[in-house]
Design an enzyme around this catalytic site. Structure first.
Site, PDB file in Angstrom:
ATOM      1  N   ASN A   1      60.879 -11.094  46.536  1.00 52.80           N
ATOM      2  CA  ASN A   1      59.975 -11.359  47.648  1.00 52.80           C
ATOM      3  C   ASN A   1      60.711 -11.497  48.984  1.00 52.80           C
ATOM      4  OD1 ASN A   1      57.678 -11.937  49.102  1.00 52.80           O
ATOM      5  ND2 ASN A   1      57.045 -13.657  47.820  1.00 52.80           N
TER       6      ASN A   1
ATOM      7  N   HIS B   1      47.468 -22.753  39.222  1.00 52.35           N
ATOM      8  CA  HIS B   1      47.706 -23.385  40.514  1.00 52.35           C
ATOM      9  C   HIS B   1      46.386 -23.853  41.107  1.00 52.35           C
ATOM     10  CE1 HIS B   1      51.877 -21.606  41.650  1.00 52.35           C
ATOM     11  NE2 HIS B   1      51.773 -21.772  40.352  1.00 52.35           N
TER      12      HIS B   1
ATOM     13  N   ARG C   1      48.898 -27.168  38.040  1.00 47.26           N
ATOM     14  CA  ARG C   1      49.756 -27.633  39.134  1.00 47.26           C
ATOM     15  C   ARG C   1      48.875 -27.994  40.318  1.00 47.26           C
ATOM     16  NH1 ARG C   1      53.806 -24.148  42.948  1.00 47.26           N
ATOM     17  NH2 ARG C   1      51.905 -24.115  44.196  1.00 47.26           N
TER      18      ARG C   1
ATOM     19  N   TYR D   1      53.575 -25.591  52.660  1.00 45.83           N
ATOM     20  CA  TYR D   1      53.861 -24.444  51.802  1.00 45.83           C
ATOM     21  C   TYR D   1      53.187 -24.632  50.444  1.00 45.83           C
ATOM     22  CZ  TYR D   1      56.393 -21.042  48.995  1.00 45.83           C
ATOM     23  OH  TYR D   1      56.705 -19.997  48.163  1.00 45.83           O
TER      24      TYR D   1
ATOM     25  N   ASP E   1      54.817 -29.325  42.530  1.00 45.95           N
ATOM     26  CA  ASP E   1      55.989 -28.643  43.069  1.00 45.95           C
ATOM     27  C   ASP E   1      56.417 -29.307  44.367  1.00 45.95           C
ATOM     28  OD1 ASP E   1      57.959 -26.885  43.807  1.00 45.95           O
ATOM     29  OD2 ASP E   1      56.731 -25.078  43.638  1.00 45.95           O
TER      30      ASP E   1
ATOM     31  N   HIS F   1      59.176 -28.208  46.106  1.00 47.39           N
ATOM     32  CA  HIS F   1      59.713 -27.122  46.939  1.00 47.39           C
ATOM     33  C   HIS F   1      61.048 -27.478  47.607  1.00 47.39           C
ATOM     34  CE1 HIS F   1      56.292 -24.512  46.388  1.00 47.39           C
ATOM     35  NE2 HIS F   1      55.462 -25.434  46.807  1.00 47.39           N
TER      36      HIS F   1
ATOM     37  N   GLU G   1      58.639 -30.258  40.099  1.00 53.42           N
ATOM     38  CA  GLU G   1      59.442 -29.031  40.175  1.00 53.42           C
ATOM     39  C   GLU G   1      60.288 -28.997  41.444  1.00 53.42           C
ATOM     40  OE1 GLU G   1      58.444 -24.311  40.978  1.00 53.42           O
ATOM     41  OE2 GLU G   1      56.949 -25.601  40.027  1.00 53.42           O
TER      42      GLU G   1
ATOM     43  N   GLU H   1      63.832 -21.532  39.554  1.00 55.78           N
ATOM     44  CA  GLU H   1      63.238 -20.243  39.890  1.00 55.78           C
ATOM     45  C   GLU H   1      64.104 -19.428  40.841  1.00 55.78           C
ATOM     46  OE1 GLU H   1      60.007 -20.692  43.403  1.00 55.78           O
ATOM     47  OE2 GLU H   1      59.543 -21.848  41.618  1.00 55.78           O
TER      48      GLU H   1
ATOM     49  N   ARG I   1      63.537 -23.064  34.784  1.00 56.20           N
ATOM     50  CA  ARG I   1      62.478 -22.205  35.296  1.00 56.20           C
ATOM     51  C   ARG I   1      62.956 -20.806  35.682  1.00 56.20           C
ATOM     52  NH1 ARG I   1      59.169 -22.725  39.110  1.00 56.20           N
ATOM     53  NH2 ARG I   1      57.564 -21.930  37.701  1.00 56.20           N
TER      54      ARG I   1
ATOM     55  N   HIS J   1      59.301 -19.311  35.910  1.00 58.19           N
ATOM     56  CA  HIS J   1      58.625 -18.923  37.141  1.00 58.19           C
ATOM     57  C   HIS J   1      57.716 -17.729  36.854  1.00 58.19           C
ATOM     58  CE1 HIS J   1      58.119 -18.350  41.413  1.00 58.19           C
ATOM     59  NE2 HIS J   1      58.737 -17.195  41.430  1.00 58.19           N
TER      60      HIS J   1
ATOM     61  N   ASP K   1      54.357 -13.011  43.093  1.00 54.30           N
ATOM     62  CA  ASP K   1      55.334 -12.069  43.659  1.00 54.30           C
ATOM     63  C   ASP K   1      56.225 -11.454  42.581  1.00 54.30           C
ATOM     64  OD1 ASP K   1      56.943 -14.230  43.033  1.00 54.30           O
ATOM     65  OD2 ASP K   1      57.637 -14.584  45.078  1.00 54.30           O
TER      66      ASP K   1
ATOM     67  N   GLU L   1      54.401 -20.393  33.974  1.00 54.57           N
ATOM     68  CA  GLU L   1      53.586 -20.337  35.196  1.00 54.57           C
ATOM     69  C   GLU L   1      52.750 -19.066  35.199  1.00 54.57           C
ATOM     70  OE1 GLU L   1      54.184 -20.749  40.038  1.00 54.57           O
ATOM     71  OE2 GLU L   1      55.872 -20.114  38.783  1.00 54.57           O
TER      72      GLU L   1
ATOM     73  N   TRP M   1      62.656 -25.275  51.832  1.00 56.07           N
ATOM     74  CA  TRP M   1      61.249 -24.903  51.740  1.00 56.07           C
ATOM     75  C   TRP M   1      60.309 -26.086  51.779  1.00 56.07           C
ATOM     76  CZ3 TRP M   1      59.002 -19.985  49.927  1.00 56.07           C
ATOM     77  CH2 TRP M   1      59.795 -18.914  50.348  1.00 56.07           C
TER      78      TRP M   1
END
Length: 404
Positions: A38, A123, A148, A160, A212, A214, A238, A264, A285, A314, A318, A341, A404
């Site tokens: 991605n 999600h 999640r 995010y 998550d 991030h 996560e 991930e 992950r 993961h 994407d 996931e 992130w």
């Protein structure tokens, strides 16, 4: 000996950008691999087209391990997301070919099914808590047994992981240039236990709840969050902190019993060796498309099995349906599977990618079609040209670049 006679890179954007590798043998057997990275798709496409594909012509498609070692060790420059995603695409495609020639689904070649299906998590998200709760309810009604939960943090301009209204599947990559947002950790640390507590208060403990982070927190902040979430019995939190320093997770362990998942962004077994062997995480992950394919992912999972670490690959949108299919075959066969996931893919992805996996009672099954059980419509792919897109960037309140 089925010789490889063609290796072709296909770049297409049915809903988002995907990079797909097509390998063809002299007998006309086709294998598909996912090479999507991605925000850096064309880097992998070039690595494959200009450097890897010419090396495959004339090779025995059955010698998967030999091809993997040749591409990894022969280039001298090792690891990294571009290299390992390219190797993964080749590896996945060769497993697809081997399954088709054998007349068996890939999971049968990996030792057969170790379970009846693959537990997946969905999600759920919202711009506020009521919207999140409605989304959790919708996923539970659809039969998911693991969800999640993410909600926009009040006082932070953009969180995010929260899709824009009307977006069918969350896609962080935006066009033209990277979108920039401001982040503030303290409001998040106050808000997260409240919103996850609201989920438990409404729906109880009869399903798995995930969250998550991030990479946003320092290790001591992550320990604080994990401690504050213990009463909600999380399946995991996560990516609580950036994982370049694997030893940092030891500090988190000292402060909470909330399970930790990470990996991930990892590309090899060496990225997570300390995390696994010192039992600093509970779920690994790594994804099949970014960690060297089925061959290398199985090494990572085998190491994890020795130390009681379970899998939680993961599986964001994407990663193409080719990647998800490959992941499901591995998930079905490994002894230490934890969860997978599953976000689904934004339409019109189904016009390009045809799959055989099925969803039932919170589980996916890859199906029993020989190979991976996925096909790609090359003519349809041509109708969706590549669109330059970048992942977003976070900055702290003071303007410095944050994770992130």
């Amino acid at each position: 000996m089925p010789k490889i006679v063609e290796a072709k890179v296909i770049v297409t954007a049915p809903g988002r950008n995907y990079v797909t590798l097509k390998i063809t043998t002299e007998d006309g057997v086709v294998g598909w691999g996912d090479a999507t990275l991605n925000g850096r798709e064309l880097a992998v496409a070039s690595y494959l087209r200009d450097h890897v594909c010419p090396l495959l012509i004339g090779r025995d498609a059955h010698r998967i391990e030999d091809v993997w070692q040749y591409l990894y060790k022969g280039a001298y420059w090792r690891r990294g997301p571009v290299t390992m995603t390219a190797i993964a695409a080749v590896d996945i495609a060769l497993w697809d070919i081997k399954g088709k020639i054998a007349g068996l689904p890939v999971y049968q070649l990996l030792g057969g099914a170790a379970r009846d299906g693959v537990l997946v998590y969905a999600h759920a998200s919202g711009e506020d808590v009521p919207e999140l709760l409605d989304d959790v309810a919708a996923h539970l009604d659809q039969g998911y047994r693991a969800v999640r939960a993410q909600a926009a943090v009040p006082g932070v301009d953009k969180t995010y992981g929260i899709p824009d209204r009307g977006q069918q599947v969350y896609e962080p990559a935006s066009s033209a240039m990277p979108a920039e947002s401001r982040w503030d950790t303290e409001p998040y640390l106050r808000f997260a236990p409240t919103v996850l507590g609201a989920v438990r208060e409404r729906f109880g403990f009869g399903f798995h709840l995930l969250h998550d982070v991030h990479h946003r927190l320092t290790p001591i902040e992550a320990g604080r969050l994990g401690r504050d979430l213990e009463e909600h019995r999380m399946f995991w939190i996560e990516d609580p902190t950036p994982a370049e320093d694997q030893s940092a997770f030891r500090l988190i362990r000292e402060h909470t019993t909330t399970p930790i998942a990470v990996g991930e962004v990892f590309n090899s077994i060496w990225d997570c060796q300390q995390l696994i062997t010192e039992r600093l995480i509970d779920y690994i992950r790594t994804s099949v498309s970014h960690a060297g394919g089925i061959t290398h992912l199985r090494r990572i999972f085998a190491l994890a099995d020795l130390y009681g670490v379970r899998t939680g690959s993961h599986g964001a949108g994407d990663l193409s349906p080719v990647s998800l299919s490959a992941a499901l075959h591995v998930d079905l066969s490994v002894p230490n599977f934890g969860i997978q996931e599953y976000m689904g893919h934004a339409e019109p992805a189904s016009e390009v990618f045809r799959t055989s996996y099925t969803f039932s009672n919170g589980h996916l099954h890859p199906g029993d079609t020989p190979g991976l059980g996925v096909d790609v419509d090359e003519q349809a792919a041509e109708a969706f040209p590549y669109e330059p897109r970048y992942l977003p960037v976070n900055r702290r309140r003071d303007g410095s670049v944050h994770d992130w």
